[in-house]
Design a protein around this motif. Structure first.
Motif, mmCIF file in Angstrom:
data_model
loop_
_atom_site.group_PDB
_atom_site.id
_atom_site.type_symbol
_atom_site.label_atom_id
_atom_site.label_comp_id
_atom_site.label_asym_id
_atom_site.label_seq_id
_atom_site.Cartn_x
_atom_site.Cartn_y
_atom_site.Cartn_z
ATOM 1 N N TYR A 294 0.483 -0.907 0.117
ATOM 2 C CA TYR A 294 -0.478 0.132 0.072
ATOM 3 C C TYR A 294 0.962 1.235 -0.086
ATOM 4 O O TYR A 294 0.393 2.438 -0.717
ATOM 5 N N GLY A 295 1.740 1.550 0.811
ATOM 6 C CA GLY A 295 3.040 2.465 0.908
ATOM 7 C C GLY A 295 4.055 2.236 2.287
ATOM 8 O O GLY A 295 3.973 1.553 2.781
ATOM 9 N N PHE A 296 4.947 3.195 2.318
ATOM 10 C CA PHE A 296 5.682 3.665 3.081
ATOM 11 C C PHE A 296 5.226 3.986 4.548
ATOM 12 O O PHE A 296 4.186 5.500 4.495
ATOM 13 N N LEU A 297 5.554 4.152 5.301
ATOM 14 C CA LEU A 297 6.101 5.884 6.913
ATOM 15 C C LEU A 297 6.892 6.120 6.899
ATOM 16 O O LEU A 297 7.670 5.045 6.637
ATOM 17 N N ASP A 298 7.058 7.482 6.733
ATOM 18 C CA ASP A 298 8.859 7.853 7.337
ATOM 19 C C ASP A 298 8.422 9.086 8.218
ATOM 20 O O ASP A 298 7.606 9.606 7.146
ATOM 21 N N GLU A 299 9.317 9.528 8.613
ATOM 22 C CA GLU A 299 9.316 10.878 9.195
ATOM 23 C C GLU A 299 9.704 11.517 8.053
ATOM 24 O O GLU A 299 9.544 13.184 8.369
ATOM 25 N N ASN A 300 10.454 11.584 7.366
ATOM 26 C CA ASN A 300 11.164 12.254 5.822
ATOM 27 C C ASN A 300 10.601 13.031 5.356
ATOM 28 O O ASN A 300 10.072 11.660 4.538
ATOM 29 N N LEU A 301 9.618 13.642 5.165
ATOM 30 C CA LEU A 301 8.348 13.701 3.592
ATOM 31 C C LEU A 301 9.377 14.033 2.481
ATOM 32 O O LEU A 301 8.489 12.998 1.152
ATOM 33 N N ARG A 302 11.056 13.691 2.382
ATOM 34 C CA ARG A 302 11.183 13.749 1.131
ATOM 35 C C ARG A 302 12.274 12.395 1.297
ATOM 36 O O ARG A 302 13.054 12.659 -0.104
ATOM 37 N N ALA A 303 11.931 11.605 1.629
ATOM 38 C CA ALA A 303 12.654 9.800 1.687
ATOM 39 C C ALA A 303 12.799 9.936 0.398
ATOM 40 O O ALA A 303 13.522 8.968 -0.230
ATOM 41 N N LEU A 304 11.686 10.125 -0.885
ATOM 42 C CA LEU A 304 11.179 9.398 -1.521
ATOM 43 C C LEU A 304 11.311 10.355 -3.070
ATOM 44 O O LEU A 304 11.534 9.773 -4.486
ATOM 45 N N GLN A 305 11.849 11.629 -3.012
ATOM 46 C CA GLN A 305 12.041 12.463 -3.531
ATOM 47 C C GLN A 305 13.299 11.986 -4.924
ATOM 48 O O GLN A 305 14.334 11.621 -4.130
ATOM 49 N N GLY A 306 12.865 12.044 -5.832
ATOM 50 C CA GLY A 306 14.136 11.535 -6.829
ATOM 51 C C GLY A 306 14.037 10.480 -7.010
ATOM 52 O O GLY A 306 15.263 10.077 -8.134
ATOM 53 N N PHE A 307 13.630 9.088 -7.010
ATOM 54 C CA PHE A 307 12.992 8.035 -6.966
ATOM 55 C C PHE A 307 11.882 7.627 -7.716
ATOM 56 O O PHE A 307 10.352 8.229 -7.395
ATOM 57 N N ASP A 308 12.447 6.913 -8.494
ATOM 58 C CA ASP A 308 10.542 6.111 -9.688
ATOM 59 C C ASP A 308 10.234 5.497 -9.174
ATOM 60 O O ASP A 308 10.457 3.947 -9.121
ATOM 61 N N CYS A 309 9.936 5.477 -7.291
ATOM 62 C CA CYS A 309 9.242 4.606 -6.738
ATOM 63 C C CYS A 309 7.407 4.464 -7.075
ATOM 64 O O CYS A 309 6.264 5.280 -7.193
ATOM 65 N N PRO A 310 7.024 3.092 -7.321
ATOM 66 C CA PRO A 310 5.518 2.737 -7.173
ATOM 67 C C PRO A 310 4.400 2.951 -6.041
ATOM 68 O O PRO A 310 3.126 2.910 -6.690
ATOM 69 N N CYS A 311 5.136 3.480 -4.959
ATOM 70 C CA CYS A 311 4.832 3.856 -3.401
ATOM 71 C C CYS A 311 5.351 5.122 -3.070
ATOM 72 O O CYS A 311 5.969 5.549 -3.400
ATOM 73 N N GLN A 312 3.777 5.309 -1.907
ATOM 74 C CA GLN A 312 3.882 6.895 -1.941
ATOM 75 C C GLN A 312 4.096 6.807 -0.203
ATOM 76 O O GLN A 312 3.665 5.775 0.464
ATOM 77 N N LEU A 313 4.163 7.759 0.194
ATOM 78 C CA LEU A 313 4.437 7.883 1.621
ATOM 79 C C LEU A 313 2.518 8.058 2.201
ATOM 80 O O LEU A 313 2.237 8.993 1.002
#
Length: 222
Positions: free
Chosen positions: A43-62
């Protein structure tokens, strides 16, 4: 058609705690697992860093922050954090909130007979445990790492890639092994000790220390 609808109704949402580098690796393994089971879908990720996936072509979001997220009944979790202390701390908080953790076992992982495996464990590609192995909760076995017969790993242990934990070895709670580390038969590694990459443990490592080298010698801690 009715069978398909029934599967969709009971399928859980898998949420990965931690969207860093290891989190993105775990996403890859989870997507592989989706091809062989119908219990959950990523379904997705949990992370304190809102930019953790920035710059990555990731099929799931925070989908939220670990610090404030309240688990729902239709959700299951896996913790993709390498540091054992942080991993255990977060998992304990989530369990107190009623979270259900799954074991993520990659289709290429090898698991022998008569093993005891806790909850929230991660078996990465080509990892292996043989027989009569005991794993505590939230153990991570990274790619190509192996655990021999009768070994015991406490909760929260993290094995990096290509580690070799041999027969009758004992790793305490929160132990971290760097890549290519080896723990020889019947050797014991104390709670929250760190074994550096490429090191070989011959006998005993005290709790809370860092060891490196061949043979492994203490370089930090008390």
């Amino acid at each position: 058609m009715e069978a398909i609808l029934l599967i969709e109704n009971v399928m859980k949402k898998l949420i990965i705690i931690g969207a860093g580098g290891f989190g993105r690796e775990v996403l890859c393994w989870a997507l592989d697992c989706q091809t062989v089971q119908n219990d959950w879908r990523v379904y997705g990720f949990l992370d304190e860093n809102l930019r953790a996936l920035q710059g990555f072509d990731c099929p799931c979001q925070l989908v939220g922050y670990p610090s404030s997220y309240i688990p729902a009944q239709d959700e299951v979790f896996i913790c993709a954090i390498g540091d054992p202390r942080i991993k255990l701390s977060i998992c304990e908080i989530f369990m107190s909130r009623g979270a259900q953790f799954i074991n993520l076992i990659h289709p290429t992982a090898l698991i022998g007979l008569n093993n005891k495996i806790g909850q929230g464990c991660i078996f990465c590609p080509r990892s292996a445990i043989t027989t009569n192995v005991t794993l505590g909760d939230f153990v991570t076995i990274n790619a190509y790492s192996g655990i021999g017969h009768d070994a015991v790993l406490g909760k929260g242990v993290t094995l990096s890639a290509y580690c070799d934990v041999t027969g009758n070895a004992v790793l305490g709670e929160g132990v971290f092994l760097g890549s290519h580390a080896v723990v020889l038969p019947s050797a014991k590694v104390g709670d929250y000790a760190i074994v550096g990459a490429g090191s070989v443990v011959l006998k005993t490592v005290k709790a809370g220390v860092t060891v490196m080298g061949v043979p492994a010698k203490q370089v930090a801690g008390f």
